[in-house]
Design a protein around this motif. Structure first.
Motif, short mmCIF file in Angstrom:
data_model
loop_
_atom_site.label_atom_id
_atom_site.label_comp_id
_atom_site.label_asym_id
_atom_site.label_seq_id
_atom_site.Cartn_x
_atom_site.Cartn_y
_atom_site.Cartn_z
N UNK A 11 0.80 -1.18 -0.23
CA UNK A 11 0.05 -0.04 -0.02
C UNK A 11 1.01 0.90 -0.07
N UNK A 12 2.08 1.20 0.96
CA UNK A 12 2.82 1.82 1.04
C UNK A 12 3.20 2.88 -0.24
N UNK A 13 3.82 1.35 -1.30
CA UNK A 13 4.37 1.54 -2.19
C UNK A 13 3.53 2.52 -3.66
N UNK A 14 2.54 1.78 -3.30
CA UNK A 14 1.44 2.29 -4.31
C UNK A 14 0.91 3.89 -4.02
N UNK A 15 1.08 4.20 -2.92
CA UNK A 15 0.20 5.53 -2.29
C UNK A 15 2.16 6.03 -3.27
N UNK A 16 2.98 5.73 -2.87
CA UNK A 16 4.54 6.72 -3.50
C UNK A 16 4.49 6.57 -5.26
N UNK A 17 3.65 5.95 -5.92
CA UNK A 17 4.11 5.43 -6.94
C UNK A 17 2.72 6.72 -7.94
N UNK A 18 1.47 6.54 -6.95
CA UNK A 18 0.61 7.61 -7.22
C UNK A 18 1.18 9.40 -7.28
N UNK A 19 2.26 9.55 -6.56
CA UNK A 19 1.74 10.60 -5.81
C UNK A 19 3.31 11.07 -6.72
N UNK A 20 4.13 10.17 -7.04
CA UNK A 20 4.65 10.19 -8.43
C UNK A 20 4.62 10.52 -9.89
N UNK A 21 3.35 9.77 -10.18
CA UNK A 21 2.60 10.11 -10.99
C UNK A 21 1.74 11.27 -11.56
N UNK A 22 1.18 11.90 -10.00
CA UNK A 22 0.93 12.69 -9.92
C UNK A 22 1.77 14.44 -10.30
N UNK A 23 2.89 14.06 -9.41
CA UNK A 23 3.60 14.86 -9.49
C UNK A 23 4.28 14.84 -12.20
N UNK A 41 2.42 14.22 -14.29
CA UNK A 41 1.50 14.90 -14.48
C UNK A 41 1.84 15.96 -14.87
N UNK A 42 1.72 16.99 -13.55
CA UNK A 42 2.17 18.19 -13.39
C UNK A 42 3.23 18.95 -13.88
N UNK A 43 4.33 18.33 -14.28
CA UNK A 43 5.22 18.68 -15.03
C UNK A 43 4.85 18.34 -16.35
N UNK A 44 4.64 17.97 -16.79
CA UNK A 44 3.57 17.28 -18.12
C UNK A 44 2.92 18.42 -18.54
N UNK A 45 2.46 19.17 -17.51
CA UNK A 45 0.86 20.17 -18.22
C UNK A 45 1.63 21.46 -18.66
#
Length: 103
Positions: free
Chosen positions: A39-51, A53-57
């Motif tokens: 669960x912790x690893x998935x949370x970390x992956x989700x945060x990285x994905x969001x980051x 995504x923001x940088x891409x925008x």
């Protein structure tokens, strides 16, 4: 011998059917710990994905602004009578840019 449906005859006393919990407390604790780590690893992956995504925008917006500035610069530096470079037909334009080009 087999039963009426061809199934072997087993009695509960044979020890094959056991309703007791096969996991010990230690096993349950180990499973819970592993699930927490996953669960912790998935949370970390989700945060990285969001980051990302923001940088891409941000990058896409910066690129759009740079293209607009380049077009304005081309319009103002091209002397009258000379052929003006058209935007690259392969570069995507947004609806806002399409409206600005016609103005």
């Amino acid at each position: 011998m087999s039963g009426p449906n061809g199934d072997p005859n087993f009695s509960i006393d044979d020890g094959i059917i056991d309703d007791e919990d096969e996991f010990s407390e230690e096993g349950n604790t180990a499973i819970n710990t592993m699930l927490d780590q996953i669960n912790s690893c998935l949370d970390d992956l989700e945060e990285r994905n969001d980051s990302l995504n923001d940088k891409l925008h941000e990058l896409l917006e910066s690129n759009r602004q740079a293209r607009q500035e380049f077009r304005v610069q081309l319009r103002t530096t091209t002397p009258p009578g000379e052929e003006q470079l058209s935007p690259d037909k392969y570069s995507p334009t947004t609806e806002g840019e399409k409206g600005e080009e016609g103005a």
